[in-house]
Design an enzyme around this catalytic site. Structure first.
Site, PDB file in Angstrom:
ATOM      1  N   ASP A 138      14.555   6.490  -8.393  1.00 15.84           N
ATOM      2  CA  ASP A 138      16.021   6.506  -8.296  1.00 15.84           C
ATOM      3  C   ASP A 138      16.559   7.915  -8.536  1.00 15.84           C
ATOM      4  O   ASP A 138      17.444   8.396  -7.838  1.00 15.84           O
ATOM      5  CB  ASP A 138      16.651   5.487  -9.257  1.00 15.84           C
ATOM      6  CG  ASP A 138      16.162   5.618 -10.697  1.00 15.84           C
ATOM      7  OD1 ASP A 138      15.141   6.307 -10.938  1.00 15.84           O
ATOM      8  OD2 ASP A 138      16.794   5.034 -11.595  1.00 15.84           O
ATOM      9  N   ASP A 190       9.302   4.964   2.298  1.00 21.85           N
ATOM     10  CA  ASP A 190      10.106   4.508   3.443  1.00 21.85           C
ATOM     11  C   ASP A 190      11.559   4.912   3.239  1.00 21.85           C
ATOM     12  O   ASP A 190      12.204   5.488   4.115  1.00 21.85           O
ATOM     13  CB  ASP A 190       9.971   2.987   3.579  1.00 21.85           C
ATOM     14  CG  ASP A 190      10.760   2.449   4.766  1.00 21.85           C
ATOM     15  OD1 ASP A 190      10.695   3.060   5.847  1.00 21.85           O
ATOM     16  OD2 ASP A 190      11.432   1.410   4.600  1.00 21.85           O
ATOM     17  N   LYS A 220       8.261   4.311 -10.293  1.00 15.62           N
ATOM     18  CA  LYS A 220       9.160   3.750 -11.310  1.00 15.62           C
ATOM     19  C   LYS A 220       8.291   3.312 -12.490  1.00 15.62           C
ATOM     20  O   LYS A 220       8.170   2.115 -12.785  1.00 15.62           O
ATOM     21  CB  LYS A 220       9.942   2.562 -10.716  1.00 15.62           C
ATOM     22  CG  LYS A 220      11.105   2.973  -9.818  1.00 15.62           C
ATOM     23  CD  LYS A 220      12.352   3.422 -10.589  1.00 15.62           C
ATOM     24  CE  LYS A 220      13.052   2.238 -11.246  1.00 15.62           C
ATOM     25  NZ  LYS A 220      14.230   2.710 -12.037  1.00 15.62           N
ATOM     26  N   TYR A 257       4.120  -3.553   0.914  1.00 18.73           N
ATOM     27  CA  TYR A 257       4.043  -3.862   2.344  1.00 18.73           C
ATOM     28  C   TYR A 257       2.892  -4.810   2.663  1.00 18.73           C
ATOM     29  O   TYR A 257       2.949  -5.552   3.636  1.00 18.73           O
ATOM     30  CB  TYR A 257       3.859  -2.576   3.164  1.00 18.73           C
ATOM     31  CG  TYR A 257       5.150  -1.914   3.591  1.00 18.73           C
ATOM     32  CD1 TYR A 257       6.077  -1.491   2.647  1.00 18.73           C
ATOM     33  CD2 TYR A 257       5.435  -1.703   4.935  1.00 18.73           C
ATOM     34  CE1 TYR A 257       7.250  -0.872   3.030  1.00 18.73           C
ATOM     35  CE2 TYR A 257       6.602  -1.087   5.329  1.00 18.73           C
ATOM     36  CZ  TYR A 257       7.511  -0.679   4.370  1.00 18.73           C
ATOM     37  OH  TYR A 257       8.668  -0.057   4.758  1.00 18.73           O
ATOM     38  N   ASP A 305      13.842   8.367   4.933  1.00 18.96           N
ATOM     39  CA  ASP A 305      15.082   8.227   5.722  1.00 18.96           C
ATOM     40  C   ASP A 305      16.173   9.110   5.125  1.00 18.96           C
ATOM     41  O   ASP A 305      16.934   9.765   5.841  1.00 18.96           O
ATOM     42  CB  ASP A 305      15.577   6.770   5.728  1.00 18.96           C
ATOM     43  CG  ASP A 305      15.134   6.004   6.971  1.00 18.96           C
ATOM     44  OD1 ASP A 305      14.050   6.341   7.507  1.00 18.96           O
ATOM     45  OD2 ASP A 305      15.840   5.079   7.399  1.00 18.96           O
TER      46      ASP A 305
HETATM   47  C1  IPM Z   1       9.148   3.439   9.156  1.00 19.17           C
HETATM   48  C2  IPM Z   1       9.786   2.157   9.589  1.00 19.17           C
HETATM   49  C3  IPM Z   1       8.778   1.025   9.441  1.00 19.17           C
HETATM   50  C4  IPM Z   1       8.451   0.878   7.968  1.00 19.17           C
HETATM   51  C5  IPM Z   1       9.205  -0.318  10.053  1.00 19.17           C
HETATM   52  C6  IPM Z   1       9.559  -0.184  11.524  1.00 19.17           C
HETATM   53  C7  IPM Z   1       8.142  -1.370   9.879  1.00 19.17           C
HETATM   54  O1  IPM Z   1      10.953   1.925   8.873  1.00 19.17           O
HETATM   55  O2  IPM Z   1       8.115   3.812   9.737  1.00 19.17           O
HETATM   56  O3  IPM Z   1       9.685   4.083   8.263  1.00 19.17           O
HETATM   57  O4  IPM Z   1       9.167   0.198   7.215  1.00 19.17           O
HETATM   58  O5  IPM Z   1       7.448   1.457   7.554  1.00 19.17           O
HETATM   59 MG    MG Z   2      11.527   3.541   7.592  1.00 20.66          MG
END
Ligand code: IPM
Ligand code: MG
Length: 372
Positions: free
Chosen positions: A228, A252, A195, A144, A256
């Site tokens: 993975d 990240d 990884k 990042y 999710d």
């Molecule tokens: C998160 C989001 C952010 C990230 C974006 C909005 C920059 O996806 O907080 O998970 O990638 O960190």
């Molecule tokens: Mg995210």
């Protein structure tokens, strides 16, 4: 400007951000009125909203206010309106600047399946029932922020895009420490994810996490897993995990994925913490894991639970208000148990309600619990 009150900076942001934050504002008012807990609240803009008003996704005065505050609450950033902006002005840069300049290296993303919602998961009930995992995502390093980065044009006219995955010993150890300490208060297990089979930064990650473990946290059970495989294990048998510690990008993605185990992204809070100062206080930002959901913004359909649970984390970690945090979490749990659902978690036989009605019901439940 020293002050004894709880200084809170509120940044609702874009899309559904302001709608879900409005429900937190009501809870803040309620806490002031009924529990005598005063917050010194400042509100400002972040993301596309800040770009429209100030010409930047995070104005300098907002950055300063964030560094001054005891805690920052953020809604969400981004939306199609700002998609074509130059990279440095995109809404997301506002959030990334906050994380970086506040040095919020540890991002805590708990994925907890509420009993009332276990059926809302796309996974089978017996796979997710009772799930309670904590993802600790490194938040200020890795690909990042790594240099070099950018897009360049080559002599032959073709282009080359570059990002760099980079981690140092200190960056790895400080986030691993947070994970070990959390595991000590949970079930005592940490799974470190990278990884190492293809990335040197992953080899270093594995070695440093193991070394810190052996030096200081040998009572914690530590395992290592490739990212993975972890993605696969999260849907195969998620309850094998207690605390997962991983880098910025893998974190990240895996968070999710973990969020969906709980039924909806609209349920997941997060806390981003910096290093503790001499008084033990940490810089902190709290935000839901979900995004700005521009497709439903302004329709009253957004689920405010992730934002409200983020505020509960704020009460717990920044203001030592564990009792109020418990109360708020229990209130949300029983409202869901009572059958109220926003659109994202709607199931047959339940009552579909708006953002505002969900928020109201949670306050109603707080009131009931206080009276009892
Ligand atoms: C998160 C989001 C952010 C990230 C974006 C909005 C920059 O996806 O907080 O998970 O990638 O960190
Ligand atoms: Mg995210």
């Amino acid at each position: 400007m020293a002050s004894d009150t709880n200084r809170l900076l509120i940044l609702p942001g874009d899309g559904i951000g302001p709608e879900v934050m409005a429900e937190v504002r009501r809870i803040i008012d309620w806490l002031g009125k009924h529990r005598g807990i005063a917050f010194d609240v400042t509100e400002d803009l972040v993301g596309g909203a800040a770009y429209d008003a100030y010409g930047s996704p995070l104005a300098d005065h907002t950055m300063e206010a964030a560094l001054e505050a005891d805690a920052v609450l953020l809604g969400a950033v981004g939306g199609p309106k700002w998609d074509s902006l130059p990279f440095a002005e995109k809404p997301e840069r506002g959030l990334l600047r906050l994380r970086k300049e506040m040095d919020l290296f540890a991002n805590l993303r708990p994925a907890v399946v509420f009993d009332a919602l276990a059926e809302a998961s796309t996974l089978k009930l017996d796979v997710v029932k009772g799930l309670d995992i904590m993802i600790v995502r490194e938040l200020t390093g890795g690909v990042y922020f790594g240099e070099p980065r950018g897009i360049e044009t080559l002599p032959d006219g073709s282009r080359r895009g570059v990002n760099t995955q980079v981690y140092t010993t200190d960056e790895i150890r400080r986030v691993a420490r947070v994970a070990f300490e959390l595991a000590g208060k949970r079930w005592g297990r940490v799974c470190s994810v990278e990884k190492a089979n293809v990335m040197e930064s992953g080899v270093l990650w594995r070695e440093e996490v193991q070394a810190l473990h052996d030096e200081e946290f040998s009572k914690i059970e530590l395992t290592h897993m490739y990212a993975d495989n972890c993605a696969m294990q999260l849907v195969r048998n998620p309850r094998q995990f207690d605390v997962i510690v991983t880098d910025n990008l893998f974190g990240d993605m895996l968070s999710d994925e973990a969020a969906m185990l709980t039924g909806s992204l609209g349920m997941l809070p997060s806390a981003s913490l910096g290093a503790a100062d001499k008084k033990g206080r940490r810089r902190a930002l709290y935000e839901p894991v979900h995004g700005s959901a521009p497709d439903i913004a302004g329709t009253g359909q957004a689920n405010p639970v992730a934002m409200i649970m983020s505020f509960a984390m704020c009460l717990r970690y920044s203001f030592d208000l564990a009792e109020e945090a418990d109360l708020l979490e229990a209130a949300a749990r029983s409202v869901l148990g009572g059958g109220l659902r926003t659109a994202d978690i709607m199931e047959e036989g339940k009552a579909k309600v708006s953002t505002g009605v969900m928020g109201e019901a949670i306050i109603g439940e707080l009131e009931k619990r206080l009276a009892a």
